[in-house]
Design a protein around this motif. Structure first.
Motif, PDB file in Angstrom:
ATOM      1  N   GLY A  27      38.103  39.225  45.939  1.00 53.50           N
ATOM      2  CA  GLY A  27      37.299  40.354  46.382  1.00 53.50           C
ATOM      3  C   GLY A  27      35.994  39.797  46.900  1.00 53.50           C
ATOM      4  O   GLY A  27      35.718  38.599  46.782  1.00 53.50           O
ATOM      5  N   TYR A  51      41.413  46.915  48.801  1.00 56.65           N
ATOM      6  CA  TYR A  51      40.658  46.254  47.738  1.00 56.65           C
ATOM      7  C   TYR A  51      39.267  46.885  47.656  1.00 56.65           C
ATOM      8  O   TYR A  51      38.706  47.325  48.668  1.00 56.65           O
ATOM      9  CB  TYR A  51      40.503  44.759  48.014  1.00 56.65           C
ATOM     10  CG  TYR A  51      41.744  43.936  47.744  1.00 56.65           C
ATOM     11  CD1 TYR A  51      41.692  42.828  46.907  1.00 56.65           C
ATOM     12  CD2 TYR A  51      42.967  44.248  48.330  1.00 56.65           C
ATOM     13  CE1 TYR A  51      42.823  42.047  46.663  1.00 56.65           C
ATOM     14  CE2 TYR A  51      44.091  43.479  48.087  1.00 56.65           C
ATOM     15  CZ  TYR A  51      44.010  42.386  47.257  1.00 56.65           C
ATOM     16  OH  TYR A  51      45.137  41.624  47.017  1.00 56.65           O
ATOM     17  N   VAL A 171      41.516  44.111  40.805  1.00 56.92           N
ATOM     18  CA  VAL A 171      42.178  44.480  42.062  1.00 56.92           C
ATOM     19  C   VAL A 171      43.061  45.708  41.820  1.00 56.92           C
ATOM     20  O   VAL A 171      43.847  45.726  40.870  1.00 56.92           O
ATOM     21  CB  VAL A 171      43.032  43.303  42.582  1.00 56.92           C
ATOM     22  CG1 VAL A 171      43.873  43.733  43.781  1.00 56.92           C
ATOM     23  CG2 VAL A 171      42.145  42.118  42.953  1.00 56.92           C
TER      24      VAL A 171
END
Length: 259
Positions: A27, A51, A171
């Motif tokens: 991320g 995401y 996630v």
């Protein structure tokens, strides 16, 4: 959502735009050890569609590349240096091949030119291993530690594993499943000779997912590409060996800026 714009975290005060594209378990926040080395750039670290707070897009790398273009538009960047890790490198390569005028340079880090080039059996086994815990209802938090353990090389920075596990656990499962389904479709081996920008191929010496022979072959197929190897590192070199990673990345970017 064909017109969705990914979200991003921004840092640095430079005029030259640089985009960080994370891996499948990452991320935007997982670039923490890298950002201090990039203070002279305007850095955009995206959250891949699906995401973080980024809306999902239709499956496939063309849709992800188009989403990256919309993000650059929203950030008012005509061109950028792209640094892509794992699936992020695949997005970067797809973007560079599709929109070459928008890319200044390309860093393909732990990111092979095709996924599962060893055949469909490998892809099937990979998907089965990644999805089995989720299909059993265990969730991303249960999946993360065992996946991360298999990604690290020898004697990583002690902060690498906790950071990677926390990132992967956060996630969204739907985003992770979509990313996996997209990942196994990637194959740009036949197009490497069309890459027109300065390129660095960066690999961890102990990376089993992007092994040296594959990455070396990719570097040889991209005109003028350079290659850098981080000793002892696995698939998460920017976390495992941040000092070495940052030095190799910045050496390349500085050289590109001088040309």
């Amino acid at each position: 959502m064909t017109d969705a714009i990914p979200t991003w975290r921004e840092s640095g005060e430079g005029r030259r735009g640089l985009v960080l594209l994370h891996g499948i378990g990452g991320g935007s926040g997982l670039w923490g050890p890298t950002l201090p080395a990039l203070e002279d750039y305007r850095v955009l670290a995206w959250d891949m569609p699906g995401y973080g707070a980024s809306p999902p897009v239709e499956p496939g790398f063309p849709a992800l590349a188009a989403a990256l273009g919309r993000m650059l538009d929203a950030a008012e960047l005509d061109r950028a240096d792209l640094v892509g890790h794992s699936i992020g490198g695949m997005v970067a390569l797809e973007f560079a091949l599709t929109y070459p005028d928008r890319v200044r340079s390309l860093v393909l880090y732990a990111s092979p030119p095709a996924f599962g080039g060893r055949g469909p059996d490998f892809r099937d086994r990979f998907l089965a291993a990644r999805l089995a815990p989720l299909d059993a209802g265990r969730g991303m938090a249960a999946l993360a530690p065992e996946v991360v353990e298999g990604l690290l090389g020898d004697d990583p920075d002690p902060e690498a594993a906790p950071a990677a596990i926390a990132s992967m656990a956060a996630v969204p499962e739907s985003g992770y499943r979509a990313a996996l389904a997209t990942l196994v479709t990637f194959d740009r081996r036949a197009d490497l000779g069309r890459v027109e920008v300065p390129t660095l191929v960066l690999v961890g010496e102990a990376d089993a997912l992007a092994p040296f022979p594959v990455m070396h072959g990719m570097a040889g197929a991209i005109p003028g590409a350079r290659m850098a190897i981080i000793a002892y590192a696995g698939h998460l070199a920017h976390l495992e060996r941040p000092t070495e990673f940052n030095a190799m990345l910045c050496s390349f970017l500085d050289r590109v800026a001088e040309d």
